[in-house]
Design a protein around this motif. Structure first.
Motif, PDB file in Angstrom:
ATOM      1  N   UNK A  44      47.676   7.402  42.332  1.00 30.47           N
ATOM      2  CA  UNK A  44      46.286   7.772  42.614  1.00 30.47           C
ATOM      3  C   UNK A  44      46.183   8.325  44.035  1.00 30.47           C
ATOM      4  N   UNK A  45      45.738   9.575  44.196  1.00 36.70           N
ATOM      5  CA  UNK A  45      45.697  10.175  45.543  1.00 36.70           C
ATOM      6  C   UNK A  45      44.540   9.692  46.411  1.00 36.70           C
ATOM      7  N   UNK A  46      43.570   8.959  45.834  1.00 39.78           N
ATOM      8  CA  UNK A  46      42.373   8.579  46.582  1.00 39.78           C
ATOM      9  C   UNK A  46      42.434   7.158  47.138  1.00 39.78           C
ATOM     10  N   UNK A  47      43.124   6.267  46.455  1.00 35.63           N
ATOM     11  CA  UNK A  47      43.117   4.853  46.831  1.00 35.63           C
ATOM     12  C   UNK A  47      43.746   4.634  48.202  1.00 35.63           C
ATOM     13  N   UNK A  62      37.827   5.908  49.336  1.00 39.47           N
ATOM     14  CA  UNK A  62      36.894   4.905  49.868  1.00 39.47           C
ATOM     15  C   UNK A  62      36.853   4.945  51.386  1.00 39.47           C
ATOM     16  N   UNK A  63      35.748   4.499  51.952  1.00 32.42           N
ATOM     17  CA  UNK A  63      35.683   4.308  53.393  1.00 32.42           C
ATOM     18  C   UNK A  63      36.184   2.898  53.710  1.00 32.42           C
ATOM     19  N   UNK A  64      36.314   2.604  54.984  1.00 38.62           N
ATOM     20  CA  UNK A  64      36.858   1.323  55.428  1.00 38.62           C
ATOM     21  C   UNK A  64      36.054   0.163  54.858  1.00 38.62           C
ATOM     22  N   UNK A  70      45.832   5.078  55.443  1.00 38.41           N
ATOM     23  CA  UNK A  70      46.429   5.516  54.178  1.00 38.41           C
ATOM     24  C   UNK A  70      47.947   5.404  54.235  1.00 38.41           C
ATOM     25  N   UNK A  71      48.506   4.781  53.201  1.00 38.70           N
ATOM     26  CA  UNK A  71      49.951   4.646  53.102  1.00 38.70           C
ATOM     27  C   UNK A  71      50.538   3.492  53.878  1.00 38.70           C
TER      28      UNK A  71
END
Length: 371
Positions: free
Chosen positions: A30-33, A141-143, A274-275
């Motif tokens: 999933x590229x968004x999570x 999502x934002x923080x 991210x990541x």
């Protein structure tokens, strides 16, 4: 059913590693999570343990690897009834695993004599990790905001959880924010009321913590899930995020010496997490901080906002918007996010929409009556 599955209670650091590994599997393509902060989850859990709250987390294993996780707690609500909360549910796309997760948690809730369950919620306050994403899957999502796949909703509804509360995340490019109306209102209000707005500064965190705590407790005293805040807790939070505090993103409104309203925002940290698997220690912490410092145009998110009831009709909101809506702020940040806005709060929704923001994501909490 379930002979190939092992249900494991989370007790040890190794168990927590298994718990955190589940979403890594669920969202690996999933590229968004963006992984939530592991410390947020574990610290929230341990705080409930220290308070003597009945709380438990489980992970379901298949072949030694996590395929699902769930956690829950039981507390007395404002009506003095025992109520359960499901937190940090994650599951592969398998109905058998989902069923086992819900059954395990609900058996715990019934043992604790809870009469109903809400979920997904958070171990702590409502401004973090609250609700199930139901619209806006194409946005990251934002923080401290939940992101979930679309198939989770069917899991909840199949197990008789009904939508209970709708929560909005509003967003806009800074260039699209409309301040003219609020600035005109503020000009008129200044001639009628002696409300003074002060900028939040890093050298007076104790003073700000006390003011914000006082306003918060008066503003939200009658709200569902309200937990009284103390200034030491607020100060601890502020010190934890001190490296990211921007004085242009916070203010307190005073009537004389009395604090009557506040607004706090902060840079959205998720793009720099991210990541990193929800961890910011060692090399991950260095990489996170480097990403943040090198970013030339950041986004901001609303953290908290409150005006004590007797001042909500005295124009404090336009005064705060006028005070914070500076050219410096608009030049510095690219986009603004206002999260956890309750859709049934018509005044807040309509007033906020007047700024020019649009609904970008929708979350729902779900409720199931057990008895």
């Amino acid at each position: 059913m379930g002979k190939d599955f092992i249900i494991k209670k989370v007790r040890t650091p190794k168990d927590w590693e298994l718990f955190h590994a589940v979403p890594e599997r669920v969202y690996r393509n999933n590229p968004y999570w963006i992984a939530p902060m592991r410390a947020d989850i574990e610290n929230g859990y341990q705080k409930l343990v220290q308070e003597g709250v009945a709380v438990q987390a489980w992970v379901i294993l298949e072949g030694g690897k996590g395929v699902g996780r769930i956690s829950g707690y039981v507390k007395r609500n404002e009506d003095n009834l025992l109520e359960g909360g499901i937190c940090f549910f994650e599951c592969i796309q398998d109905e058998k695993v989902a069923h086992l997760l819900f059954k395990t948690a609900e058996d715990f809730f019934r043992e604790q004599e809870a009469h109903q369950v809400d979920g997904p919620v958070n171990f702590g306050e409502r401004d973090q990790y609250w609700g199930l994403l139901t619209e806006g899957f194409e946005h990251a999502p934002i923080f401290q905001e939940n992101y979930q796949p679309a198939y989770y909703r069917a899991f909840f509804e199949t197990h008789q959880y009904l939508p209970f509360e709708k929560i909005l995340t509003l967003s806009a490019d800074m260039k699209d924010i409309q301040l003219d109306r609020f600035k005109a209102l503020a000009k008129r209000i200044k001639s009628r009321h002696n409300i003074n707005i002060k900028k939040l500064t890093k050298d007076k965190l104790e003073e700000w913590a006390k003011a914000i705590t006082e306003i918060y407790n008066q503003t939200f005293f009658n709200s569902p899930y309200f937990r009284i805040m103390d200034s030491d807790t607020v100060l601890k939070i502020m010190k934890a995020v001190q490296p990211f505090i921007d004085p242009d993103l916070g203010c307190v409104a005073y009537d004389g010496d009395r604090p009557v309203g506040f607004c706090t925002l902060m840079p959205d940290l998720n793009p720099y997490l991210k990541g990193l698997s929800g961890k910011v220690r060692g090399w991950r912490g260095f990489l996170f901080y480097l990403r943040f410092k090198l970013a030339t145009k950041k986004n901001i998110k609303g953290v908290a906002f409150g005006i004590i009831p007797e001042y909500q009709s005295k124009g404090v909101y336009p005064l705060i918007i006028d005070f914070m809506g500076t050219k410096k702020l608009f030049d510095k940040y690219q986009r603004v996010y206002l999260a956890t806005i309750r859709a049934n709060n018509d005044v807040m929704v309509n007033t906020t929409l007047n700024l020019g923001v649009q609904v970008e994501r929708v979350h729902h909490t779900f409720r199931k009556v057990l008895n």
